[in-house]
Design a protein around this motif. Structure first.
Motif, PDB file in Angstrom:
ATOM      1  N   GLY A 134      36.670 -26.676   4.229  1.00  0.00           N
ATOM      2  CA  GLY A 134      36.605 -25.559   3.299  1.00  0.00           C
ATOM      3  C   GLY A 134      36.468 -24.256   4.061  1.00  0.00           C
ATOM      4  O   GLY A 134      35.803 -24.196   5.100  1.00  0.00           O
ATOM      5  N   GLY A 135      37.077 -23.201   3.553  1.00  0.00           N
ATOM      6  CA  GLY A 135      36.979 -21.901   4.187  1.00  0.00           C
ATOM      7  C   GLY A 135      35.630 -21.258   3.937  1.00  0.00           C
ATOM      8  O   GLY A 135      34.757 -21.803   3.249  1.00  0.00           O
ATOM      9  N   ARG A 136      35.455 -20.076   4.482  1.00  0.00           N
ATOM     10  CA  ARG A 136      34.223 -19.309   4.288  1.00  0.00           C
ATOM     11  C   ARG A 136      33.979 -19.099   2.795  1.00  0.00           C
ATOM     12  O   ARG A 136      34.867 -18.690   2.068  1.00  0.00           O
ATOM     13  N   GLY A 137      32.769 -19.410   2.345  1.00  0.00           N
ATOM     14  CA  GLY A 137      32.414 -19.183   0.952  1.00  0.00           C
ATOM     15  C   GLY A 137      32.884 -20.248  -0.013  1.00  0.00           C
ATOM     16  O   GLY A 137      32.719 -20.091  -1.228  1.00  0.00           O
ATOM     17  N   MET A 138      33.468 -21.332   0.487  1.00  0.00           N
ATOM     18  CA  MET A 138      33.989 -22.364  -0.400  1.00  0.00           C
ATOM     19  C   MET A 138      32.924 -23.369  -0.824  1.00  0.00           C
ATOM     20  O   MET A 138      33.180 -24.245  -1.644  1.00  0.00           O
ATOM     21  N   GLY A 139      31.722 -23.238  -0.281  1.00  0.00           N
ATOM     22  CA  GLY A 139      30.625 -24.080  -0.740  1.00  0.00           C
ATOM     23  C   GLY A 139      30.376 -25.321   0.089  1.00  0.00           C
ATOM     24  O   GLY A 139      29.850 -26.316  -0.428  1.00  0.00           O
ATOM     25  N   LYS A 140      30.714 -25.285   1.382  1.00  0.00           N
ATOM     26  CA  LYS A 140      30.496 -26.466   2.226  1.00  0.00           C
ATOM     27  C   LYS A 140      29.016 -26.813   2.342  1.00  0.00           C
ATOM     28  O   LYS A 140      28.626 -27.982   2.240  1.00  0.00           O
ATOM     29  N   SER A 141      28.186 -25.793   2.565  1.00  0.00           N
ATOM     30  CA  SER A 141      26.753 -26.044   2.733  1.00  0.00           C
ATOM     31  C   SER A 141      26.133 -26.568   1.447  1.00  0.00           C
ATOM     32  O   SER A 141      25.266 -27.462   1.477  1.00  0.00           O
ATOM     33  N   VAL A 142      26.562 -26.045   0.306  1.00  0.00           N
ATOM     34  CA  VAL A 142      26.065 -26.544  -0.980  1.00  0.00           C
ATOM     35  C   VAL A 142      26.528 -27.979  -1.185  1.00  0.00           C
ATOM     36  O   VAL A 142      25.766 -28.821  -1.668  1.00  0.00           O
ATOM     37  N   PHE A 143      27.770 -28.279  -0.812  1.00  0.00           N
ATOM     38  CA  PHE A 143      28.287 -29.638  -0.906  1.00  0.00           C
ATOM     39  C   PHE A 143      27.403 -30.604  -0.121  1.00  0.00           C
ATOM     40  O   PHE A 143      27.040 -31.685  -0.619  1.00  0.00           O
ATOM     41  N   LEU A 144      27.058 -30.242   1.105  1.00  0.00           N
ATOM     42  CA  LEU A 144      26.223 -31.122   1.937  1.00  0.00           C
ATOM     43  C   LEU A 144      24.871 -31.362   1.287  1.00  0.00           C
ATOM     44  O   LEU A 144      24.346 -32.485   1.329  1.00  0.00           O
ATOM     45  N   ARG A 145      24.301 -30.343   0.697  1.00  0.00           N
ATOM     46  CA  ARG A 145      22.996 -30.501   0.050  1.00  0.00           C
ATOM     47  C   ARG A 145      23.085 -31.344  -1.214  1.00  0.00           C
ATOM     48  O   ARG A 145      22.186 -32.136  -1.496  1.00  0.00           O
ATOM     49  N   GLN A 146      24.164 -31.208  -1.949  1.00  0.00           N
ATOM     50  CA  GLN A 146      24.359 -32.071  -3.111  1.00  0.00           C
ATOM     51  C   GLN A 146      24.544 -33.526  -2.680  1.00  0.00           C
ATOM     52  O   GLN A 146      24.021 -34.445  -3.323  1.00  0.00           O
ATOM     53  N   LEU A 147      25.272 -33.712  -1.594  1.00  0.00           N
ATOM     54  CA  LEU A 147      25.460 -35.066  -1.064  1.00  0.00           C
ATOM     55  C   LEU A 147      24.139 -35.648  -0.582  1.00  0.00           C
ATOM     56  O   LEU A 147      23.840 -36.830  -0.819  1.00  0.00           O
ATOM     57  N   ALA A 148      23.337 -34.834   0.091  1.00  0.00           N
ATOM     58  CA  ALA A 148      22.038 -35.314   0.575  1.00  0.00           C
ATOM     59  C   ALA A 148      21.149 -35.755  -0.586  1.00  0.00           C
ATOM     60  O   ALA A 148      20.494 -36.808  -0.511  1.00  0.00           O
ATOM     61  N   GLU A 192      19.783 -39.551  -0.912  1.00  0.00           N
ATOM     62  CA  GLU A 192      18.336 -39.747  -0.770  1.00  0.00           C
ATOM     63  C   GLU A 192      17.741 -40.564  -1.907  1.00  0.00           C
ATOM     64  O   GLU A 192      16.593 -41.029  -1.812  1.00  0.00           O
ATOM     65  N   GLN A 193      18.508 -40.771  -2.960  1.00  0.00           N
ATOM     66  CA  GLN A 193      18.052 -41.634  -4.043  1.00  0.00           C
ATOM     67  C   GLN A 193      18.211 -43.111  -3.698  1.00  0.00           C
ATOM     68  O   GLN A 193      17.645 -43.972  -4.375  1.00  0.00           O
ATOM     69  N   ASP A 194      18.975 -43.413  -2.649  1.00  0.00           N
ATOM     70  CA  ASP A 194      19.197 -44.803  -2.242  1.00  0.00           C
ATOM     71  C   ASP A 194      17.997 -45.314  -1.454  1.00  0.00           C
ATOM     72  O   ASP A 194      17.579 -44.691  -0.459  1.00  0.00           O
ATOM     73  N   GLU A 195      17.480 -46.415  -1.858  1.00  0.00           N
ATOM     74  CA  GLU A 195      16.361 -47.020  -1.130  1.00  0.00           C
ATOM     75  C   GLU A 195      16.822 -47.464   0.257  1.00  0.00           C
ATOM     76  O   GLU A 195      17.907 -48.015   0.421  1.00  0.00           O
ATOM     77  N   GLY A 196      16.022 -47.176   1.245  1.00  0.00           N
ATOM     78  CA  GLY A 196      16.346 -47.586   2.604  1.00  0.00           C
ATOM     79  C   GLY A 196      17.325 -46.677   3.323  1.00  0.00           C
ATOM     80  O   GLY A 196      17.865 -47.066   4.362  1.00  0.00           O
ATOM     81  N   THR A 197      17.563 -45.479   2.791  1.00  0.00           N
ATOM     82  CA  THR A 197      18.495 -44.528   3.420  1.00  0.00           C
ATOM     83  C   THR A 197      17.752 -43.262   3.819  1.00  0.00           C
ATOM     84  O   THR A 197      16.998 -42.697   3.028  1.00  0.00           O
ATOM     85  N   GLU A 198      17.959 -42.827   5.041  1.00  0.00           N
ATOM     86  CA  GLU A 198      17.445 -41.544   5.505  1.00  0.00           C
ATOM     87  C   GLU A 198      18.617 -40.622   5.776  1.00  0.00           C
ATOM     88  O   GLU A 198      19.596 -41.009   6.408  1.00  0.00           O
ATOM     89  N   VAL A 199      18.505 -39.401   5.300  1.00  0.00           N
ATOM     90  CA  VAL A 199      19.566 -38.405   5.478  1.00  0.00           C
ATOM     91  C   VAL A 199      19.036 -37.297   6.371  1.00  0.00           C
ATOM     92  O   VAL A 199      17.976 -36.724   6.108  1.00  0.00           O
ATOM     93  N   LEU A 200      19.775 -36.992   7.421  1.00  0.00           N
ATOM     94  CA  LEU A 200      19.413 -35.889   8.307  1.00  0.00           C
ATOM     95  C   LEU A 200      20.489 -34.823   8.206  1.00  0.00           C
ATOM     96  O   LEU A 200      21.643 -35.029   8.595  1.00  0.00           O
ATOM     97  N   LEU A 201      20.139 -33.667   7.636  1.00  0.00           N
ATOM     98  CA  LEU A 201      21.060 -32.538   7.518  1.00  0.00           C
ATOM     99  C   LEU A 201      20.832 -31.587   8.687  1.00  0.00           C
ATOM    100  O   LEU A 201      19.758 -31.007   8.826  1.00  0.00           O
ATOM    101  N   ILE A 202      21.838 -31.449   9.529  1.00  0.00           N
ATOM    102  CA  ILE A 202      21.760 -30.587  10.702  1.00  0.00           C
ATOM    103  C   ILE A 202      22.499 -29.302  10.364  1.00  0.00           C
ATOM    104  O   ILE A 202      23.732 -29.266  10.320  1.00  0.00           O
TER     105      ILE A 202
END
Length: 531
Positions: free
Chosen positions: A39-53, A57-67
């Motif tokens: 995605g280009g600048r301003g297309m919401g990549k960072s928001v996408f990653l947070r929505q994915l996280a 994170e609702q999955d039992e036994g899963t750890e998410v590391l957002l860098i």
């Protein structure tokens, strides 16, 4: 009055639109996969990653590391040390495999680890020739992912993805699923404006103007809503023009950076060439014809037609119908927005010539993005799409003139009435008038008479723009008969350049009751409902 719910610079907006692709990315991360969000600048990549996280994170036994950003030093050792610190592994690993073996061996460790990398383009920044930044790190991570069923990796970037692929080489990208982010559609914007409901939603015309100016790019759209919220009154299409003119002046580097992936010839000339070709003649267009416009390869990247189209799409510059790969013909068109309303400065010359040249150029931009000027008829039970109101066209045209260096005034009191657009250039006293009409509505046949009524001594030239969505076989002839038949009006048909979207053009000269001579150019422009 509650606080402003919009913040265009935040990665954690209070008003969010669930992004398409999050569910697909989550499914892939649950199955030891790798992916790249483009995605280009301003297309919401960072928001996408947070929505994915949040989803994972609702999955039992899963750890998410957002860098959120890479370490200052992009060597493999520094990158792995950075990961070890965030994962709480108390060693300085020599390889990602050793790092993850130690992580999964800890008591109480999760069964699955998902690594989400934001700002992937920064991993492609220039470094020394011995160890190019990012290459070794992601190749090492990819080797670990393929041998560890509990590890998944996703990165978000834009042109940096192609830099890593073409210049550095990447086993990670060779196996990653590509997920494109594209601009919001009108329905998604309707969801985004819901916080206005308690204070009164902006008018349909204002929302039309907002969508056209932002092109649906999430950051630009959120900026517009943020500024409209501050008004605490009923907003108009003209307010939208003013706020995006202010944006272009105050955040010039943002727009420059947004377009850098398309215009940096050091990387590749392909996106710019394809963009210019689509501005001249949007799709459907034969693949071979579009490929012929690429010319010889130039720059550090080996971008083919599919790559260039993909990059233009995720930047929000164009819309593509259907698949990119192997499609023939390709159906693509520019999206109406700030991105398609500016061009490089040209040498100053005769103001009237420049006025008419800029108007002609902007009308061509309107026609190439014509689908964006239609909206569904609400409450009619019909799928028919109607042209937006004249006020929206005028506001968007005024925005285009502002971005080309003109100063505009909407509904300016002049003579016997108020003009649609009054223009001046570089502080000059001379002014220009534009009257815009939709054929078949209101007083479109009185446009010449209206411009004559607005004429004052400082007016140099005027223009009438007549728009229609219909195919009218004898429109030029009917226009002359119905609209340009006044006594004393001299009418001259102007030649139309090849490939011009203007259906007909007439130059009219007359004299007002006050003895002033007027010079008015009439443009007939059809905006088709489909590409």
């Amino acid at each position: 009055m509650s606080g402003n719910p919009y913040n265009w610079q935040s990665h954690n907006p209070s008003v969010q639109i669930p992004r398409q692709g999050v569910a697909k990315a989550a499914e892939l991360m649950r199955s030891n996969g790798s992916a790249v969000v483009m995605g280009g600048r301003g297309m919401g990549k960072s928001v996408f990653l947070r929505q994915l996280a949040v989803e994972l994170e609702q999955d039992e036994g899963t750890e998410v590391l957002l860098i959120e950003a890479p370490p200052a030093d992009l060597t493999v050792e520094a990158g792995l040390g950075f990961l070890a610190e965030h994962l709480g592994v108390p060693t300085n690993p020599y390889s990602s495999r050793r790092l993850f073996d130690e992580y999964f061996a800890r008591e109480g460790a999760s069964e699955r680890l998902v690594l989400l990398f934001d700002e992937f383009d920064r991993y492609a920044e220039k470094g020394d020739a011995v160890q190019p930044p990012g290459r070794g790190l992601f190749n090492d991570l990819e080797a670990a992912r393929r041998s560890l069923p509990g590890l998944s990796i996703l990165a978000a970037g834009s042109v940096g993805v192609f830099i890593v692929r073409d210049v550095l080489g990447s086993s990670f990208l060779a196996r990653a699923l590509y997920l494109p982010l594209t601009p919001f559609q009108r329905g998604e914007m309707d969801v985004l404006v819901r916080p206005f409901s308690d204070r009164g939603l902006p008018s349909e015309a204002t929302l039309d103007a907002l969508f056209l100016a932002s092109g649906g790019i999430p950051a630009l759209l959120t900026y517009g809503l943020q500024e409209l919220w501050k008004l605490e009154r009923d907003a108009t299409p003209d307010d939208v023009t003013e706020l995006y003119v202010a944006f272009e002046e105050q955040y010039r580097e943002y727009l420059r950076d947004l377009l850098s992936a398309l215009s940096d010839t050091r990387l590749s000339d392909a996106p710019r060439r394809i963009w210019e070709r689509l501005q001249q003649m949007p799709g459907p267009i034969a693949r071979a014809e579009l490929e012929s416009s690429l010319g010889p390869g130039a720059g550090a990247l080996q971008l083919g037609l599919d790559d260039a189209l993909y990059l233009l799409q995720v930047t929000g510059a164009i819309s593509i119908e259907g698949s990119i790969q192997r499609a023939d013909p390709i159906i693509a068109r520019p999206i109406a927005s700030l991105l398609n309303l500016s061009r490089d400065p040209r040498p100053a010359g005769d103001l009237t010539t420049q006025f008419l040249d800029d108007l002609t150029w902007l009308l061509a931009r309107f026609q190439r993005s014509s689908l964006d000027f239609f909206r569904p008829s609400r409450g009619s039970g019909s799928d028919e799409r109607r042209l937006v109101p004249e006020s929206v066209f005028s506001a968007h045209l005024a925005l285009g003139f502002e971005l080309l260096g003109w100063r505009t005034e909407r509904e300016a009191q002049r003579g016997a009435g108020r003009t649609d657009i009054l223009l001046r250039r570089n502080g000059d006293v001379e002014s220009f008038i534009v009257e815009l009409k939709i054929w078949g509505r209101n007083d479109c046949r009185q446009a010449q008479h209206q411009v004559d009524g607005y004429w004052t001594e400082d007016v140099v030239a005027g223009a009438v723009v007549q728009l229609t969505a219909a195919e009218i076989a004898d429109w030029p002839e009917r226009y002359v008969e119905d609209c340009l038949g006044s006594p004393g009006l001299e009418v001259e048909a102007r030649p139309i350049a090849a490939h011009s979207p203007v259906r007909a053009r007439f130059h009219c000269r007359s004299q007002t009751v006050d003895g002033m001579f007027t010079s008015v150019e009439h443009f007939l422009l059809r905006l088709p409902r489909r590409a």
